[in-house]
Scaffold this active site. Structure first.
Site, short mmCIF file in Angstrom:
data_model
loop_
_atom_site.label_atom_id
_atom_site.label_comp_id
_atom_site.label_asym_id
_atom_site.label_seq_id
_atom_site.Cartn_x
_atom_site.Cartn_y
_atom_site.Cartn_z
N ASP A 122 -8.50 -6.74 -4.40
CA ASP A 122 -8.13 -5.45 -4.03
C ASP A 122 -9.11 -4.41 -4.76
O ASP A 122 -8.81 -4.37 -5.96
CB ASP A 122 -6.74 -5.02 -4.18
CG ASP A 122 -6.27 -3.89 -3.54
OD1 ASP A 122 -7.24 -2.97 -3.37
OD2 ASP A 122 -5.07 -3.81 -2.97
N HIS A 154 -8.07 -5.29 -0.18
CA HIS A 154 -6.87 -4.57 -0.05
C HIS A 154 -6.26 -5.11 1.16
O HIS A 154 -4.93 -5.32 1.07
CB HIS A 154 -7.19 -3.08 -0.22
CG HIS A 154 -5.90 -2.12 0.01
ND1 HIS A 154 -4.76 -2.28 -0.72
CD2 HIS A 154 -5.51 -1.48 1.30
CE1 HIS A 154 -3.84 -1.43 -0.37
NE2 HIS A 154 -4.29 -0.90 0.83
N SER A 197 0.71 -1.30 -0.03
CA SER A 197 0.12 0.19 0.02
C SER A 197 0.86 1.24 0.00
O SER A 197 1.72 1.33 -0.83
CB SER A 197 -1.04 -0.16 1.00
OG SER A 197 -2.00 0.75 0.96
N1 LIG Z 1 -5.69 -0.87 6.60
C1 LIG Z 1 -4.28 -0.71 6.76
C2 LIG Z 1 -3.85 -0.53 5.07
C3 LIG Z 1 -4.22 0.61 4.36
O1 LIG Z 1 -3.67 0.70 3.14
C4 LIG Z 1 -3.60 0.92 7.21
O2 LIG Z 1 -4.75 1.18 8.01
O3 LIG Z 1 -2.60 1.15 7.12
#
Ligand SMILES: N[C@@H](CCO)C(=O)O
Length: 544
Positions: free
Chosen positions: A451, A480, A146
Site C-alpha cells: 500500500d 492499497h 481506508s
Molecule cells: N478503491 C476504493 C478504495 C479507496 O480507498 C474506492 O474507490 O473507494
C-alpha cells in the site's frame, strides 16, 4: 434547472432509508430531513449487542455484499447467523445518504456545491442515530478499510466509553497524510479544470474531469508491480475502447461524446495532431481547433516512435509507413503510402480509460470533491488536544469526561489546519498517541504490504499506541486496494480475533432466519463470483 431524484445513483442499491429530522454538523450547519441509507444482515440478539458495524471506503456504499461479498456468509467473518451486521452510507456520497445530489428540502433543489462540509465524526454520529432507532444497545465490533478505517477509529471516540468493544481498522491512518491530501487536491483540480464543471452548478456530469480524477486515483489504489504484471507493454487491440463514445451522465440519462478526434488525416501535420491528441476526451474543443500548421514538427517524433520501436503496440494499420532521416540529420516527414497508423494504445492506458468511464457512470463529481475534503479533515487528535493536556495534568484538575471525546468537537477551518503533535515527537506519541490510547484494547490493525497510499508505517503508528493492539501485514501485489481484494487473508485474520474476543457469539451453530441476504449460505470459497459495481473485484479481468 431540472432536478434528478436524489436516488438516481442510490436506486442501484436495495437498501433502507432512515430520515433524521435534523442533524447539526461539526461545521455548525444544521441539515433538515436527513436521509441515511443503510443495510443490515442478520438479526439482533436479546441483549441487542451482537452488532458488527462495517464502514465503507471512499466510493463504496452500504451494500457490503457488492464490495466485500466473499467475506459474508455462514462460517465467514461476516456471518449473519451470528452477527447483526450494519453498514450505512456516508454523508456526501451519492448512494442514498444526504449529499450534493440530494434535494435540499428547504430550497427544493439539489444542494450541489452548496452542500455543507462534513467530517468522519459527523458520519459516526449520524449513523449512531440509526443504530439508536434500531434499538442497538452497544456495538461488539467495527470493521472497515481506508476511509472506512478512519470511521472505525472514530467510532469509539465519538460514542460513550464502552459502547464499542472492539475495532479492526484496515489500510488506514490516524490522520490523513500530506501524500493523501495532495492526491485529493490533484484529483479535485482535474474536476475543476473540466469546462463543464461550472463551479459545481452543472446539469451534465463533468465526466472528462471526473474520469481523469478517477484514473489518477486508481493508480494510487494499485501498485507499479500489479500493473506491470497485468499489462506490461501489451497493446490493446479491442477497438471498442478506442472508438466507443463515452457516456456522460446527464440528470439520470446519458448523452454521448466522441472520444477521439476526427480520424481522417488531411495532411501529415493533421495526422500528427490526431496522434498527439489521441485519448484527449474533450471532443468539443477538438472540433473547434483549427488545423495546425504543417511546420508544427510533431509528426517526426510520433511517427518515429510508431515504427522504430518494435515493442510499441500498433493497430496493425501502420505497416508501410516509413520515416527517413535526410543527409543533414533532420527527420523528414513520414511517407504515407498506406492508411496512416492509428495512435498506439497500450493495454494499461485502455484499462485506465475504461475505469474512468465506468466510474463516471456511477459517481457524482460534487460528491467526489466533497468526500475528498471530508478525508482531509481526518485527524484523530483534531480538537482533542485538551484530552492530552488533561492527561498530563496541564489543563487544571478537570477530569476527562465522555463528553470530551469529540462528540461535538467544534470544527473550524483554523482548527482543521492545526496539526496535532506529531507521533514520534514525544515518546508517548503526543496528543495523537494519547487519543489512540483511548481506543478499545487489542485492536487488530491490518496493513497491505504494498500500500503506497496508506503505508504500513501509518498502521504501525496506530498499532503502537492502541493498548495491546496487533498489526498484521498482508502480502499482496495489489497495493492499497488489496483490502478489497485479499478476501481469504482478511477473512482468516478477522475470524481469528472475533472468535478470541467474542467466544460467546461462536457458541452453538448460530441462528437461522431473520433478515439478511446470505443468512443460510455456508462459508464456501473466496473466489470472486461477480464483478463489483462499487468495489474493485472483477470476475473477468479481460472483459473491459
Ligand atoms: N478503491 C476504493 C478504495 C479507496 O480507498 C474506492 O474507490 O473507494
Amino acid at each position: 434547472m431540472p432536478q434528478p431524484p436524489s436516488s438516481s445513483f442510490s436506486a442501484l442499491i436495495d437498501q433502507s432509508i432512515h430520515v433524521a429530522e435534523k442533524f447539526t454538523l461539526e461545521c455548525g450547519m444544521t441539515l433538515k430531513k436527513v436521509p441515511v441509507a443503510y443495510k443490515t444482515w442478520g438479526s439482533l440478539n436479546e441483549n441487542k449487542d451482537n452488532v458488527m458495524i462495517i464502514c465503507h471506503a471512499f466510493t463504496g456504499s452500504a451494500d457490503v455484499e457488492d464490495w466485500w461479498g466473499p467475506l459474508i456468509g455462514r462460517g465467514k467473518a461476516f456471518d449473519p447467523s451470528r452477527w447483526f451486521i450494519f453498514c450505512a452510507n456516508v454523508l456526501g456520497s451519492p448512494y442514498g445518504t444526504a449529499s450534493p445530489v440530494t434535494v435540499d428540502p428547504e430550497m427544493g433543489k439539489q444542494y450541489g456545491p452548496e452542500f455543507p462540509p462534513t467530517t468522519i465524526r459527523d458520519d459516526v454520529r449520524l449513523h449512531k442515530l440509526v443504530l439508536d432507532h434500531l434499538g442497538v444497545q452497544s456495538v461488539s465490533v467495527v470493521i472497515g478499510g481506508s476511509m472506512g478505517g478512519m470511521a472505525v477509529l472514530e467510532w469509539p471516540l465519538c460514542t460513550p466509553p464502552g459502547y464499542v468493544k472492539y475495532i479492526v481498522p484496515l489500510a488506514t491512518s490516524a490522520r490523513h497524510s500530506a501524500w493523501c491530501i495532495s492526491w485529493g487536491e490533484a484529483q479535485r483540480q482535474s474536476i475543476y479544470s473540466d469546462p463543464t464543471y461550472n463551479d459545481g452548478y452543472y446539469q451534465a456530469q463533468p465526466a472528462v474531469g471526473l474520469a481523469a480524477a478517477r484514473m489518477s486515483a486508481l493508480l494510487t489504489y494499485r501498485s507499479r508491480d500489479s500493473f506491470e504484471k497485468r499489462f506490461g507493454r501489451k497493446s490493446q487491440v479491442d477497438k471498442k475502447s478506442q472508438q466507443q463514445p463515452m457516456q456522460k451522465l446527464v440528470q439520470g440519462t446519458t448523452e454521448e461524446v466522441l472520444l477521439t478526434p476526427p480520424s481522417t488525416p488531411k495532411s501529415t501535420a493533421h495526422e500528427a495532431f490526431v496522434v498527439h491528441n489521441e485519448g484527449h476526451r474533450n471532443a468539443s474543443s477538438l472540433r473547434q481547433k483549427t488545423t495546425p500548421s504543417p511546420t508544427h514538427g510533431l509528426l517526426e517524433v510520433v511517427a518515429t516512435v510508431s515504427v522504430s520501436d518494435t515493442s510499441m503496440p500498433t493497430s496493425g494499420e501502420g505497416k508501410g509507413v516509413s520515416v527517413g532521416t535526410d543527409v543533414r540529420g533532420t527527420r523528414t516527414s513520414a511517407h504515407i503510402s498506406v492508411p496512416p497508423p492509428k495512435p498506439p494504445i497500450f493495454s494499461a492506458q485502455s484499462y485506465l480509460r475504461y475505469q474512468g468511464d465506468k466510474f463516471t457512470a456511477r459517481f457524482d463529481a460534487n460528491c467526489y470533491i466533497h468526500i475528498t475534503r471530508k478525508m482531509d479533515t481526518h485527524d484523530l487528535a483534531r480538537g482533542r488536544d485538551h484530552l492530552y493536556l488533561a492527561g498530563l495534568g496541564l489543563e487544571g484538575d478537570r477530569p476527562v469526561q465522555s463528553s470530551d471525546r469529540g462528540m461535538l468537537a467544534p470544527y473550524e477551518s483554523t482548527q482543521q489546519l492545526t496539526p496535532s503533535a506529531h507521533l514520534g515527537d514525544d515518546e508517548d506519541g503526543g496528543a495523537l498517541g494519547y487519543v489512540l490510547g483511548l481506543e478499545p484494547p487489542r485492536a487488530l490493525v491490518i496493513s497491505i504490504a504494498t500500500d503506497g497510499l496508506f503505508t504500513t508505517t501509518e498502521q504501525e503508528e496506530i498499532a503502537e499506541y492502541i493498548p495491546e493492539a496487533e498489526l498484521v501485514v498482508i502480502p499482496s501485489v495489489d497495493g492499497h486496494d488489496g483490502f478489497l481484494l485479499e478476501f481469504e487473508a482478511i477473512n482468516g485474520e478477522v475470524m481469528r480475533v472475533l472468535q478470541r474476543e467474542f467466544p460467546e457469539v461462536y457458541e452453538g451453530d448460530g441462528r437461522r432466519g431473520g433478515g439478511g441476504g446470505k443468512e443460510g449460505e455456508e462459508g464456501g470459497g473466496f473466489e470472486i463470483k461477480k464483478t463489483s459495481v462499487f468495489g474493485e473485484a472483477e470476475v473477468d479481468i479481460t472483459s473491459w
